[in-house]
Structure formats: structure tokens, C-alpha cells
Design a protein around this motif. Structure first.
Motif, short mmCIF file in Angstrom:
data_model
loop_
_atom_site.label_atom_id
_atom_site.label_comp_id
_atom_site.label_asym_id
_atom_site.label_seq_id
_atom_site.Cartn_x
_atom_site.Cartn_y
_atom_site.Cartn_z
N LYS A 11 0.84 -1.21 0.00
CA LYS A 11 0.00 0.00 0.00
C LYS A 11 0.87 1.26 0.00
N ASP A 12 1.89 1.25 0.85
CA ASP A 12 2.79 2.41 0.92
C ASP A 12 3.49 2.64 -0.41
N ALA A 13 3.88 1.56 -1.08
CA ALA A 13 4.54 1.69 -2.37
C ALA A 13 3.59 2.29 -3.41
N ALA A 14 2.34 1.83 -3.40
CA ALA A 14 1.36 2.37 -4.35
C ALA A 14 1.09 3.84 -4.06
N ARG A 15 0.99 4.20 -2.78
CA ARG A 15 0.80 5.61 -2.41
C ARG A 15 2.01 6.45 -2.80
N TYR A 16 3.20 5.91 -2.61
CA TYR A 16 4.43 6.62 -2.98
C TYR A 16 4.40 6.93 -4.47
N TRP A 17 4.02 5.95 -5.27
CA TRP A 17 3.96 6.18 -6.72
C TRP A 17 2.94 7.27 -7.05
N GLU A 18 1.76 7.20 -6.39
CA GLU A 18 0.73 8.21 -6.65
C GLU A 18 1.23 9.61 -6.32
N GLU A 19 1.99 9.75 -5.24
CA GLU A 19 2.49 11.05 -4.82
C GLU A 19 3.68 11.53 -5.64
N HIS A 20 4.35 10.61 -6.34
CA HIS A 20 5.55 10.97 -7.10
C HIS A 20 5.46 10.47 -8.54
N GLN A 21 4.30 10.64 -9.16
CA GLN A 21 4.11 10.15 -10.54
C GLN A 21 5.09 10.79 -11.51
N GLU A 22 5.53 12.01 -11.21
CA GLU A 22 6.45 12.69 -12.11
C GLU A 22 7.78 11.94 -12.24
N LEU A 23 8.10 11.09 -11.25
CA LEU A 23 9.34 10.31 -11.32
C LEU A 23 9.22 9.13 -12.28
N GLY A 24 8.03 8.64 -12.47
CA GLY A 24 7.81 7.48 -13.32
C GLY A 24 7.90 6.19 -12.51
N VAL A 25 7.39 5.13 -13.09
CA VAL A 25 7.34 3.84 -12.40
C VAL A 25 8.74 3.30 -12.17
N ASN A 26 9.62 3.40 -13.18
CA ASN A 26 10.97 2.85 -13.04
C ASN A 26 11.72 3.47 -11.87
N THR A 27 11.71 4.79 -11.78
CA THR A 27 12.44 5.48 -10.73
C THR A 27 11.83 5.21 -9.36
N CYS A 28 10.52 5.23 -9.27
CA CYS A 28 9.85 4.93 -8.00
C CYS A 28 10.20 3.52 -7.53
N ALA A 29 10.14 2.57 -8.44
CA ALA A 29 10.47 1.18 -8.08
C ALA A 29 11.91 1.07 -7.62
N ARG A 30 12.82 1.72 -8.32
CA ARG A 30 14.23 1.70 -7.95
C ARG A 30 14.43 2.32 -6.56
#
Length: 95
Positions: A11-30
Motif C-alpha cells: 500500500k505504501d509503495a502504491a501511495r508513494y507512486w501516486e504522490e511521485h508520478q512525475e518520477l515514473g514507475v521505473n524510478t519509483c520502483a528503484r
């Protein structure tokens, strides 16, 4: 063996992505130390299920009957495997 992540982490990872979409999925995952595919799957589940991420991990069964059925299927498969080994041993020793 695959890494098991808690529901709260997903859940925290999904929320992190939602809050930082400008980074993109690759960067958020990394940044989170997880794979891109895991984050993509979690964020889709998070969005589709209104903020929850249902998971079926090891040992999670719908009911006690489903758990017992899985145990019995495994026991049956183990027994059938042992029987095959004994048949092959009998053939080898018998000839």
C-alpha cells in the motif's frame, strides 16, 4: 525464492507512486528497491480496489475446507510419487 512483502508495504509503495508520478514507475520502483512489474501490479490493484491491495500469499485459503483440500491433494501427489518410485524399483530388482 520470491520476496514476500507485507500488505502495508505494498500500500505504501502504491501511495508513494501516486504522490511521485512525475518520477515514473521505473524510478519509483528503484527508489523502493522493488521491481517495476511489482510496483505496476500493486498500483493497479490499489486503484481498482479503492486503496486496498488484496493478496493471496502462501497459506492463505478461502476457508478451512480449501486448506484441507490443498493438504489432501499434496498428500495424494506425494503418495502417487512414492508409488511410482516403488514400481520402478520393483521393475529394476525383478528383472
Amino acid at each position: 525464492m520470491a520476496t514476500q512483502y507485507s500488505e502495508e508495504f505494498r500500500k505504501d509503495a502504491a501511495r508513494y507512486w501516486e504522490e511521485h508520478q512525475e518520477l515514473g514507475v521505473n524510478t519509483c520502483a528503484r527508489n523502493l528497491g522493488i521491481s517495476k512489474s511489482a510496483l505496476s501490479i500493486w498500483r493497479k490493484k490499489y486503484q481498482m480496489n479503492g486503496g486496498s491491495i488484496p493478496a493471496r500469499g502462501r497459506g492463505n485459503y478461502e476457508s478451512d475446507e480449501a486448506k484441507e483440500n490443498a493438504r489432501l491433494r499434496k498428500e495424494l501427489q506425494d503418495t502417487q510419487d512414492a508409488l511410482e518410485i516403488l514400481k520402478k524399483a520393483t521393475d529394476i530388482l525383478g528383472n
